[in-house]
Design a protein around this motif. Structure first.
Motif, PDB file in Angstrom:
ATOM      1  N   ARG A 213       0.836  -1.210   0.000  1.00 57.94           N
ATOM      2  CA  ARG A 213       0.000   0.000   0.000  1.00 57.94           C
ATOM      3  C   ARG A 213       0.866   1.253   0.000  1.00 57.94           C
ATOM      4  O   ARG A 213       0.579   2.224  -0.705  1.00 57.94           O
ATOM      5  N   THR A 214       1.915   1.226   0.791  1.00 54.87           N
ATOM      6  CA  THR A 214       2.805   2.382   0.880  1.00 54.87           C
ATOM      7  C   THR A 214       3.536   2.619  -0.439  1.00 54.87           C
ATOM      8  O   THR A 214       3.631   3.749  -0.926  1.00 54.87           O
ATOM      9  N   ALA A 215       4.064   1.547  -1.018  1.00 56.44           N
ATOM     10  CA  ALA A 215       4.818   1.677  -2.263  1.00 56.44           C
ATOM     11  C   ALA A 215       3.946   2.190  -3.396  1.00 56.44           C
ATOM     12  O   ALA A 215       4.339   3.098  -4.139  1.00 56.44           O
ATOM     13  N   PHE A 216       2.751   1.635  -3.544  1.00 58.05           N
ATOM     14  CA  PHE A 216       1.882   2.072  -4.637  1.00 58.05           C
ATOM     15  C   PHE A 216       1.327   3.472  -4.378  1.00 58.05           C
ATOM     16  O   PHE A 216       1.026   4.197  -5.331  1.00 58.05           O
ATOM     17  N   ALA A 217       1.219   3.872  -3.114  1.00 56.58           N
ATOM     18  CA  ALA A 217       0.866   5.260  -2.818  1.00 56.58           C
ATOM     19  C   ALA A 217       1.994   6.190  -3.254  1.00 56.58           C
ATOM     20  O   ALA A 217       1.756   7.286  -3.794  1.00 56.58           O
ATOM     21  N   GLY A 218       3.247   5.770  -3.028  1.00 58.57           N
ATOM     22  CA  GLY A 218       4.383   6.562  -3.502  1.00 58.57           C
ATOM     23  C   GLY A 218       4.395   6.686  -5.012  1.00 58.57           C
ATOM     24  O   GLY A 218       4.708   7.747  -5.565  1.00 58.57           O
TER      25      GLY A 218
END
Length: 353
Positions: A213-218
Motif C-alpha cells: 500500500r505504501t509503495a503504490f501510494a508513492g
C-alpha cells in the motif's frame, strides 16, 4: 520522525530520475504500447537500483517509485520491490534468500503479488487452488507471492500456473492467475515462520500488505506530480483572450488544490515508509497513505486533464497516461470508503498509533 533521505537514498533517487527521464519519453512510451519497456528495466537493473532496495528500505523504494510515476515508466519496480525483494529479505528463510534474491536484484527474475487476500485461494498439502482476477505485471513475473484464505504467504512459480492476459486501464502487463492444485512453497520455514519480527512470523501478511500500500501510494504521488507539472507548463504558455491561462484565478485555484492533494499523498506515503523502516507499527499509516492516494489521486489526474482543456481529451497526449495510471492506482489500492472502514476497525481495536 525525519523524512530527510539518507545520502544513499538521495543518490538512488537522483540516478533513477536521470535514467527514467532519459529513457521514458513520450515517443518511447508510445512505441512500447501496453507492455513493459524491457530496455528501460534492463538499464535500471544494470544501475543496481532494484538491488539497492534492501539497503535503502521502503522509504528509498518510495522515492524511486515517485520518479517512475512522474514519467509513467512501464517497468515492474513496485511489484518486484515489495512482493519480491522486501518480502523475501524480511520473511524468507536463509535458503530462500540465497536462492531467490540474486535474480530479483539483477532483474533477471520479476516478482509480483496477488494482494490483498480475497479468500479466493485455498492451500492443501503445499498446493494452491483458486483464481485471482488480475495481478499487476503477472505476464512479466517468474515468482508470484500468493496469500491463501488464512493469510499464509506462498511462493508460486508463474510457469506452474495458468496466466491469462488481462488488459487494464494502465499498461501494467497484468494477467489472470489460475491455480488448480498448483505447487507452492511457504515463504518462511515449513511452519510459516519468517526471519522478521524475532522469527515469530506474526504479521508477515500484514507487513507485506502495508508495504505494498505504501509503495503504490508513492507511485501515485509521482503520477500526480507529473500530471500537475504538465498542467502547469501547459497553462503557462496557452493563451486565452491575450493572457496565459495560468493567470486566471480559477486555474490557479484548481492547480493549488491539486498541489495540496499531491503533497498529502507524498507525505503520508513517506510517513508509512519511515515507520516501516523503523520497525514501528505502520498498518494505520499505510491505510492513510492508500486512502489519500486513492481519493486525492483521482482528483489530481482529473484536474490535470481538465486544465489541458480540449487537449486533455486527446488520448495520445502525454497527460492522458497520468490519468490512466491514476485511475488504475485508485482501483488497485481500493475504494476510499473500504479503506476508511478498515482504518476505523484498527482504531476501534486500538491496533494502530
Amino acid at each position: 520522525m525525519d523524512f530527510t533521505p539518507t545520502e544513499e537514498q538521495e543518490a538512488a533517487r537522483e540516478l533513477a530520475a536521470r535514467i527514467l527521464g532519459d529513457l521514458s519519453t513520450h515517443e518511447r512510451l508510445a512505441a512500447t504500447g501496453g507492455g513493459t519497456d524491457a530496455e528501460l528495466w534492463k538499464a535500471l537493473c544494470a544501475a543496481g537500483l532494484p538491488a539497492a532496495v534492501e539497503e535503502i528500505g521502503l522509504l528509498g523504494l518510495v522515492l524511486l517509485l515517485e520518479e517512475q510515476g512522474r514519467v509513467t515508466a512501464q517497468v515492474p519496480l513496485a511489484a518486484t520491490g515489495v512482493y519480491g525483494i522486501l518480502a523475501v529479505a524480511r520473511h524468507g528463510t536463509d535458503e530462500q534468500r540465497a536462492r531467490l534474491l540474486p535474480g530479483l536484484r539483477d532483474g533477471t527474475a520479476v516478482a509480483t503479488g496477488a494482494f490483498p487476500a480475497t479468500g479466493a485461494v485455498t492451500a492443501r498439502d503445499g498446493r494452491l487452488t483458486g483464481t485471482v482476477t488480475w495481478v499487476p505485471w503477472l505476464r512479466d513475473a517468474a515468482h508470484v507471492l500468493v496469500p491463501d484464505a488464512d493469510r499464509a504467504l506462498w511462493l508460486v512459480r508463474a510457469e506452474d500456473a495458468v496466466v491469462e492476459a488481462v488488459e487494464l486501464t494502465a499498461p501494467w502487463s497484468a494477467g489472470r492467475l489460475v491455480l488448480d492444485g498448483t505447487p507452492a512453497e511457504r515463504l518462511g520455514d515449513a511452519a510459516g515462520e519468517s526471519a522478521y519480527r524475532d522469527g515469530s512470523g506474526v504479521g508477515a501478511y500484514e507487513d507485506v500488505l502495508a508495504a505494498a500500500r505504501t509503495a503504490f501510494a508513492g507511485l501515485q504521488a509521482g503520477v500526480c506530480a507529473g500530471s500537475l507539472a504538465r498542467a502547469v507548463a501547459y497553462t503557462s504558455v496557452r493563451q486565452q483572450f491575450g493572457r496565459p491561462l495560468a493567470t486566471r484565478q480559477a486555474v490557479q485555484l484548481r492547480a493549488a488544490d491539486a498541489h495540496m492533494d499531491t503533497e498529502a499523498i507524498r507525505v503520508t506515503a513517506y510517513e508509512a515508509a519511515w515507520r516501516s523502516d523503523a520497525g514501528l507499527d505502520c498498518a494505520g499509516a499505510a491505510l492513510t497513505a492508500a486512502w489519500w492516494a486513492s481519493e486525492a489521486g483521482k482528483r489530481v489526474v482529473h484536474s490535470g486533464q481538465h486544465l489541458h482543456g480540449g487537449m486533455g481529451a486527446d488520448l495520445d497526449h502525454p497527460v492522458h497516461r497520468h490519468f490512466l495510471w491514476g485511475r488504475q492506482l485508485d482501483a488497485y489500492l481500493g475504494a476510499g470508503t473500504e479503506l476508511l472502514a478498515e482504518l476505523g476497525d484498527l482504531l476501534a481495536k486500538g491496533e494502530t498509533a
